[in-house]
Design an enzyme around this catalytic site. Structure first.
Site, PDB file in Angstrom:
ATOM      1  N   ILE A  93       0.862  -1.174   0.000  1.00  0.00           N
ATOM      2  CA  ILE A  93       0.000   0.000   0.000  1.00  0.00           C
ATOM      3  C   ILE A  93       0.905   1.231   0.000  1.00  0.00           C
ATOM      4  O   ILE A  93       1.788   1.343   0.850  1.00  0.00           O
ATOM      5  CB  ILE A  93      -0.919  -0.017   1.234  1.00  0.00           C
ATOM      6  CG1 ILE A  93      -1.852  -1.218   1.154  1.00  0.00           C
ATOM      7  CG2 ILE A  93      -1.695   1.280   1.350  1.00  0.00           C
ATOM      8  CD1 ILE A  93      -2.701  -1.422   2.382  1.00  0.00           C
ATOM      9  N   LYS A  97      -0.546   7.680  -0.908  1.00  0.00           N
ATOM     10  CA  LYS A  97      -1.989   7.640  -1.170  1.00  0.00           C
ATOM     11  C   LYS A  97      -2.780   7.594   0.136  1.00  0.00           C
ATOM     12  O   LYS A  97      -3.833   8.208   0.247  1.00  0.00           O
ATOM     13  CB  LYS A  97      -2.344   6.445  -2.049  1.00  0.00           C
ATOM     14  CG  LYS A  97      -1.987   6.666  -3.498  1.00  0.00           C
ATOM     15  CD  LYS A  97      -2.581   5.609  -4.383  1.00  0.00           C
ATOM     16  CE  LYS A  97      -2.206   5.890  -5.829  1.00  0.00           C
ATOM     17  NZ  LYS A  97      -2.781   4.883  -6.736  1.00  0.00           N
ATOM     18  N   CYS A 117     -14.004   0.158  -0.134  1.00  0.00           N
ATOM     19  CA  CYS A 117     -13.260  -0.558  -1.178  1.00  0.00           C
ATOM     20  C   CYS A 117     -14.276  -1.561  -1.728  1.00  0.00           C
ATOM     21  O   CYS A 117     -15.450  -1.215  -1.841  1.00  0.00           O
ATOM     22  CB  CYS A 117     -11.975  -1.194  -0.628  1.00  0.00           C
ATOM     23  SG  CYS A 117     -12.190  -2.219   0.845  1.00  0.00           S
TER      24      CYS A 117
END
Length: 191
Positions: A93, A97, A117
């Protein structure tokens, strides 16, 4: 008789009237912040009741037309931070972001906001875990919450990401002028 829809929230099966069916894994995170799985058309009436200003999605794919139509009709802003799942040995990840997503979450001009998500488990769980670090939660409490929503497939890589996430990086991109007035939120932009 009203049609009902079954739903699973934190491992518990519930029934709701068809016209007010929340997405799976729906829950309130903090004041004006919600989390869930990917919203489907059957969830739109429920989401409309929340009076959302924004939706923050962590999916990589283009947002579906029916969802875009719902956003436009309800004047909801979409923030998309496409993040791959943290399940492959070489997929990680991206911290930048997560920091950018946290800046959106902690800007009260975007509230009420829904984070999702696909299943509302792993990527959403990572973002919420990092938010909890900013709220000064203990790792034990953060991981308990993560596991409650990711059950039955908690990912050790996700928990490791949360543990190693440097909240000081997030504070660098968060605008202190717009952060919510939460007692648990450490206002440590200069930390």
């Amino acid at each position: 008789m009203t049609d009902t829809t079954d739903l699973t929230v934190s491992g518990e099966s519930l029934s709701y009237p068809e016209d007010l069916c929340p997405p799976d894994n729906f829950n309130m995170v903090s004041t004006w912040i919600y989390r869930s799985s990917f919203p489907k058309k059957k969830n739109f009436s429920f989401l409309k009741k929340l009076g959302l200003k924004s939706i923050l999605t962590l999916i990589l794919e283009d947002y579906p037309d029916q969802n875009m139509k719902f956003l436009k009709e309800n004047n909801v802003t979409l923030f998309q931070f496409g993040i791959a799942g943290n399940k492959e040995p070489f997929v990680q990840i991206p911290d930048d972001k997560i920091c950018a997503a946290l800046a959106v979450l902690l800007d009260r001009r975007n509230h009420p906001i829904l984070i999702h998500c696909n299943k509302g488990k792993h990527r959403t769980g990572c973002l919420i875990g990092c938010l909890r670090k900013l709220q000064q939660w203990s790792h034990t409490s953060i991981f308990d919450e993560y596991r409650r929503f990711s059950h039955p497939k908690s990912r050790s890589m996700d928990q490791q990401f949360i543990e190693l996430f440097d909240s000081r990086e997030a504070w660098k991109v968060i605008d202190p002028k717009w952060i919510p007035d939460w007692k648990t939120l450490g206002h440590h932009a200069g930390m």
